[in-house]
Design an enzyme around this catalytic site. Structure first.
Site, PDB file in Angstrom:
ATOM      1  N   ASP A 149      27.913  40.885  48.909  1.00  0.00           N
ATOM      2  CA  ASP A 149      28.384  40.029  47.817  1.00  0.00           C
ATOM      3  C   ASP A 149      27.938  38.578  48.060  1.00  0.00           C
ATOM      4  O   ASP A 149      28.288  37.970  49.076  1.00  0.00           O
ATOM      5  CB  ASP A 149      29.921  40.149  47.803  1.00  0.00           C
ATOM      6  CG  ASP A 149      30.552  39.501  46.606  1.00  0.00           C
ATOM      7  OD1 ASP A 149      29.878  38.741  45.897  1.00  0.00           O
ATOM      8  OD2 ASP A 149      31.752  39.747  46.396  1.00  0.00           O
ATOM      9  N   GLY A 188      24.502  39.846  38.626  1.00  0.00           N
ATOM     10  CA  GLY A 188      23.392  39.998  37.683  1.00  0.00           C
ATOM     11  C   GLY A 188      22.418  38.830  37.655  1.00  0.00           C
ATOM     12  O   GLY A 188      21.539  38.771  36.801  1.00  0.00           O
ATOM     13  N   ASP A 209      32.803  39.466  37.504  1.00  0.00           N
ATOM     14  CA  ASP A 209      33.919  40.382  37.800  1.00  0.00           C
ATOM     15  C   ASP A 209      34.596  40.910  36.538  1.00  0.00           C
ATOM     16  O   ASP A 209      34.892  40.144  35.616  1.00  0.00           O
ATOM     17  CB  ASP A 209      34.984  39.661  38.635  1.00  0.00           C
ATOM     18  CG  ASP A 209      34.513  39.453  40.063  1.00  0.00           C
ATOM     19  OD1 ASP A 209      33.301  39.594  40.318  1.00  0.00           O
ATOM     20  OD2 ASP A 209      35.364  39.147  40.906  1.00  0.00           O
TER      21      ASP A 209
HETATM   22  C1  GAL Z   1      33.651  39.037  44.072  1.00  0.00           C
HETATM   23  C2  GAL Z   1      33.182  40.433  43.677  1.00  0.00           C
HETATM   24  C3  GAL Z   1      34.403  41.314  43.557  1.00  0.00           C
HETATM   25  C4  GAL Z   1      35.114  41.342  44.895  1.00  0.00           C
HETATM   26  C5  GAL Z   1      35.461  39.923  45.344  1.00  0.00           C
HETATM   27  C6  GAL Z   1      36.013  39.867  46.754  1.00  0.00           C
HETATM   28  O1  GAL Z   1      32.560  38.199  44.206  1.00  0.00           O
HETATM   29  O2  GAL Z   1      32.486  40.366  42.467  1.00  0.00           O
HETATM   30  O3  GAL Z   1      34.026  42.620  43.143  1.00  0.00           O
HETATM   31  O4  GAL Z   1      34.272  41.974  45.837  1.00  0.00           O
HETATM   32  O5  GAL Z   1      34.317  39.096  45.312  1.00  0.00           O
HETATM   33  O6  GAL Z   1      36.279  38.547  47.144  1.00  0.00           O
END
Ligand code: GAL
Length: 386
Positions: A149, A188, A209
């Site tokens: 991420d 994306g 998200d």
């Molecule tokens: C976001 C991600 C989420 C989750 C979250 C955890 O960036 O899109 O799905 O993983 O971080 O902090």
């Protein structure tokens, strides 16, 4: 003959590079399925919560329905020690290897979340500068899936270095020789669908998200229109996880998420608390006929065949020559939606089956019409050759 045989064998080795080598597993041939801690628990996770979710999945029929990965999302991280070894937060996850063994013994697999940046989105320790060692640590624990991420990576990488940052972790994971699904999460950016596969990803998030409401969910799904050419066995567009059962949508809306994700051949990661799930939610999550559409071996991502006002008709070609057709009503009152067979490339006379009612509907001439509830969907399968 002998010489011909040897030449033939050598030629095979050359034209099928890697395929015959031990340990070279083709990952994610159908969209990965599992459960992820984020949508329901955020960072409030620990060993016993994760074990309880895995227990539930192994007992309630989800495992048999195809759900496989238990993904520990953000909130597990502790620190890198003086030797560069990643440790979980010792209060929350005292024995990560023990937890992975436990989950494996239930016939399930384990996923984990980290970032190419120095910290996760929640400000906890991540993998920047430790990629090789972290990949080895994950493999030693028995991790089968890594969600990578972007989070804080902007602090250490220029935008043009994004692909290299993802490729690096992918290479380090491959070097462990453990088959680990690599899931890209960078919302994306930079048309990730065009390069996610080439940097080693089996799936990549196409959006920011998802939130637990209809508008967010439907926009995440419909946003996949036009990306169908980038999906297929081993490489999937990911419109984010399921919100089915999380409390802020109606049953029709939950069915809509499953119908749409199925048509999209999207990864299916439940995001609700599996230990406190009412039977209606479980029935939606485990509908075998909808899962079969999602998991169809051809791996074709469906497309929007027709839009009329706030209604859309989506179609997904299937391995057996049939077609899944989804009627989606974005309006806040019921609408009649009509699918015209010619527009879908079908013959004029077809047999249809309703995949939520589990009922053969019989033969239809030229078109199929149905009243679709507010925010709801109808999902049918058209059989090959009418
Ligand atoms: C976001 C991600 C989420 C989750 C979250 C955890 O960036 O899109 O799905 O993983 O971080 O902090």
């Amino acid at each position: 003959m002998k010489i011909f045989g040897r030449v033939f064998f050598l030629t095979l080795l050359i034209v099928l590079p890697g395929r015959c080598l031990a340990g070279d597993v083709e990952l994610a041939q159908t969209p990965p399925m599992g459960w992820n801690s984020w949508n329901c628990f955020r960072t409030n996770i620990n060993d016993s919560i994760i074990r309880a979710q895995a227990d539930a999945m192994a007992k309630n029929g989800m495992r048999e329905a195809g759900y496989q990965y238990i993904v520990i999302d953000g909130g597990w991280e502790g620190y890198h020690d003086a030797n560069g070894v990643f440790h979980p937060d010792p209060d929350k996850f005292p024995d990560m290897k023990g937890l992975c063994d436990y989950i494996h013994n239930l016939g399930l697999k384990v996923g984990i979340h980290t970032s190419p940046g120095p910290t996760t989105c929640a400000g906890r320790e991540a993998s920047y500068g430790h990629e090789k060692m972290d990949a080895r640590t994950f493999a030693n624990w028995g991790i089968d899936f890594v969600k990578y991420d972007w989070c804080s990576a902007d602090k250490v990488y220029q935008p043009e270095q994004m692909q290299d940052a993802y490729r690096k972790m992918s290479d380090d994971l491959k070097a462990t020789d453990r088959p680990i699904v690599f899931s890209l999460c960078q919302y994306g950016m930079q048309d990730v669908w065009k390069w996610g596969r080439s940097v080693g990803g089996q799936m990549w998030r196409t959006t920011g998200d998802i939130a637990d409401n209809y508008n967010s969910m439907i926009l995440h799904g419909l946003n996949e229109e036009g990306l169908e050419q980038y999906a297929g066995p081993g490489h999937w567009n990911d419109p984010d996880m399921l919100e089915v059962g999380n409390g802020k949508m109606t049953q029709d809306e939950w069915r809509t998420q499953m119908s749409l994700w199925g048509i999209l051949a999207a990864p299916l990661f439940a995001g609700n608390d599996l230990t406190r799930m009412n039977p209606k939610v479980l029935k939606i999550l485990t509908n075998p006929e909808v899962i079969a559409i999602d998991q169809d071996a051809a791996g074709i991502q469906g497309h929007c065949a027709r839009q009329v006002g706030p209604t859309q008709i989506w179609a997904k070609a299937l391995t057996d020559g049939g077609m899944a057709v989804g009627l989606f009503n974005m309006n806040n009152h019921a609408m009649t939606i009509t699918a015209v067979f010619k527009e879908l490339g079908l013959s004029d006379r077809v047999m249809a089956r309703d995949l939520w009612l589990h009922k053969d509907l019989g033969q239809f001439d030229k078109s199929f019409s149905s009243v679709v509830p507010a925010h709801g969907s109808v999902l049918i399968k058209i059989n090959k050759g009418g």
